[in-house]
Design an enzyme around this catalytic site. Structure first.
Site, mmCIF file in Angstrom:
data_model
loop_
_atom_site.group_PDB
_atom_site.id
_atom_site.type_symbol
_atom_site.label_atom_id
_atom_site.label_comp_id
_atom_site.label_asym_id
_atom_site.label_seq_id
_atom_site.Cartn_x
_atom_site.Cartn_y
_atom_site.Cartn_z
ATOM 1 N N ASN A 167 34.405 11.142 109.313
ATOM 2 C CA ASN A 167 33.794 9.955 109.907
ATOM 3 C C ASN A 167 33.953 10.096 111.413
ATOM 4 O O ASN A 167 35.033 9.889 111.949
ATOM 5 C CB ASN A 167 34.500 8.683 109.400
ATOM 6 C CG ASN A 167 34.000 7.429 110.110
ATOM 7 O OD1 ASN A 167 33.026 7.479 110.866
ATOM 8 N ND2 ASN A 167 34.664 6.308 109.870
ATOM 9 N N SER A 177 44.727 8.565 109.209
ATOM 10 C CA SER A 177 45.591 9.605 109.791
ATOM 11 C C SER A 177 45.811 10.782 108.841
ATOM 12 O O SER A 177 46.903 11.332 108.775
ATOM 13 C CB SER A 177 46.935 9.010 110.244
ATOM 14 O OG SER A 177 46.721 8.022 111.237
ATOM 15 N N GLU A 197 36.718 -1.049 110.387
ATOM 16 C CA GLU A 197 36.327 -1.372 111.766
ATOM 17 C C GLU A 197 35.095 -2.271 111.784
ATOM 18 O O GLU A 197 34.948 -3.126 112.660
ATOM 19 C CB GLU A 197 36.101 -0.068 112.556
ATOM 20 C CG GLU A 197 37.422 0.604 112.877
ATOM 21 C CD GLU A 197 37.363 2.124 112.986
ATOM 22 O OE1 GLU A 197 36.256 2.689 113.079
ATOM 23 O OE2 GLU A 197 38.449 2.738 112.971
ATOM 24 N N LYS A 211 32.790 8.335 113.738
ATOM 25 C CA LYS A 211 32.791 7.054 114.459
ATOM 26 C C LYS A 211 31.858 7.138 115.677
ATOM 27 O O LYS A 211 30.834 7.806 115.598
ATOM 28 C CB LYS A 211 34.225 6.669 114.811
ATOM 29 C CG LYS A 211 35.127 6.691 113.558
ATOM 30 C CD LYS A 211 36.467 6.060 113.742
ATOM 31 C CE LYS A 211 37.242 6.140 112.418
ATOM 32 N NZ LYS A 211 38.549 5.516 112.464
ATOM 33 N N HIS A 241 33.458 -0.078 106.276
ATOM 34 C CA HIS A 241 34.634 0.459 106.982
ATOM 35 C C HIS A 241 35.407 -0.695 107.616
ATOM 36 O O HIS A 241 34.805 -1.671 108.076
ATOM 37 C CB HIS A 241 34.191 1.461 108.050
ATOM 38 C CG HIS A 241 35.345 2.237 108.610
ATOM 39 N ND1 HIS A 241 36.187 1.711 109.563
ATOM 40 C CD2 HIS A 241 35.821 3.470 108.303
ATOM 41 C CE1 HIS A 241 37.127 2.615 109.833
ATOM 42 N NE2 HIS A 241 36.929 3.681 109.089
ATOM 43 N N GLU A 295 41.438 3.069 102.601
ATOM 44 C CA GLU A 295 41.888 3.248 103.975
ATOM 45 C C GLU A 295 42.778 2.072 104.378
ATOM 46 O O GLU A 295 42.262 1.032 104.812
ATOM 47 C CB GLU A 295 40.686 3.327 104.921
ATOM 48 C CG GLU A 295 39.764 4.484 104.639
ATOM 49 C CD GLU A 295 39.010 4.937 105.880
ATOM 50 O OE1 GLU A 295 39.000 6.130 106.146
ATOM 51 O OE2 GLU A 295 38.456 4.079 106.596
ATOM 52 N N GLY A 312 43.985 5.677 112.683
ATOM 53 C CA GLY A 312 44.107 5.993 114.108
ATOM 54 C C GLY A 312 45.480 5.703 114.686
ATOM 55 O O GLY A 312 45.655 5.683 115.907
HETATM 56 P P1 13P Z 1 41.798 8.437 111.412
HETATM 57 O O1 13P Z 1 41.766 9.682 110.555
HETATM 58 O O2 13P Z 1 41.488 8.709 112.832
HETATM 59 O O3 13P Z 1 43.064 7.670 111.200
HETATM 60 O O4 13P Z 1 40.607 7.508 110.890
HETATM 61 C C1 13P Z 1 40.475 7.274 109.540
HETATM 62 C C2 13P Z 1 39.199 6.577 109.293
HETATM 63 O O5 13P Z 1 39.014 5.436 109.694
HETATM 64 C C3 13P Z 1 38.153 7.307 108.568
HETATM 65 O O6 13P Z 1 37.121 6.465 108.206
#
Ligand code: 13P
Length: 250
Positions: free
Chosen positions: A9, A212, A98, A11, A96, A167, A173
């Site tokens: 992903n 992560s 976010e 982003k 997601h 997740e 992150g």
């Molecule tokens: P990270 O791997 O940067 O923690 O992000 C995970 C994520 O949100 C994948 O959709």
């Protein structure tokens, strides 16, 4: 036997030219994605045409990170499933954290999007996960069961076409990964929730872990019985680490 699926992903990262360069490196590092693991890159909308071209002749799938549930109309700034399909997109991330956190996405809109994605023949990657506060106040199980039940409501007959990503919001992150034992516990809960909705298909659903995930912890996580792959943020932006996670998924 469920085929392991590792998806990046990206982003809000990478211009089209940068996306093409990263994909060229990922192709080299993963034998063009022909490696026993389903490999997918979910790129920003603006990089989709460049990514589609850069992926030509490879086995790596192309995904988007969001879509609208309506087919067309007065929805300024939105993108429909057919628009994605027309550009060669095969997968789409839905719900997601976010998007739930910053863009007011709800279980109801995730459910509408899921139905539209399935109708268009896209493979949806539906994200669920609890916040730190929810975990610490003992609400994790309720949150996960509610998200799975409401997000996937009415899609029981299509379960095998759906990918779920667990997740935990506190692991995204932050460098803080759920332990493989913590993750497996939630993955098993997700599968049990699916089994209540459609016992015949629950075992076929692939459930990725995200938050992560890195080359160092990917093997341990994906060795767990209900962890069928990963949804990778930061580590997917570097070909070598993304490829190492794919390798760990074999
Ligand atoms: P990270 O791997 O940067 O923690 O992000 C995970 C994520 O949100 C994948 O959709």
């Amino acid at each position: 036997m469920r085929k392991t699926i590792v998806a990046g992903n990206w982003k809000m990262n990478k211009l089209p030219s940068e996306a093409a360069a990263l994909i060229a490196d990922i192709r080299k590092a993963t034998n063009d994605g022909d490696c026993g693991v389903e490999v997918v890159v979910c790129v920003p909308f603006t990089a989709i045409p460049a990514a589609a071209e850069a992926l030509e002749g490879s086995s790596i799938g192309l995904g988007a990170q969001n879509m609208h549930w309506k087919a067309s109309g007065a929805y300024t700034g939105e993108i429909s499933a057919d628009m994605l399909k027309d550009l060669g997109v095969q997968y789409v991330i839905l719900g997601h954290s976010e998007r739930r956190q910053y863009f007011a996405e709800t279980d109801e809109t995730v459910n509408l999007k899921l139905k539209a994605a399935l109708a268009a023949g896209l493979t949806p990657i539906v994200c669920v996960g609890e916040t730190l506060e929810e975990r610490e106040t003992g609400k994790m199980q309720d949150v996960i069961v509610r998200q799975v039940t409401e997000d996937l409501a009415g899609c029981q007959e299509d379960f095998e076409k759906i990918v779920i990503a667990y997740e935990p919001v506190w692991a995204i992150g932050t460098g803080k990964t759920a332990t493989s034992t913590q993750a497996q516990e939630v993955h098993a809960l997700i599968r049990a929730t699916l089994a209540k909705m459609n016992p015949a298909q629950a075992e076929k659903v692939r459930i990725q872990y995200g938050g992560s995930m890195k080359p160092e912890n990917a093997g341990d996580l994906m060795a767990k019985p209900d962890i069928d792959g990963g949804l990778i943020g930061g580590a997917a932006l570097v070909a070598a680490s993304f490829a190492a996670i794919v390798e760990a998924g074999k």
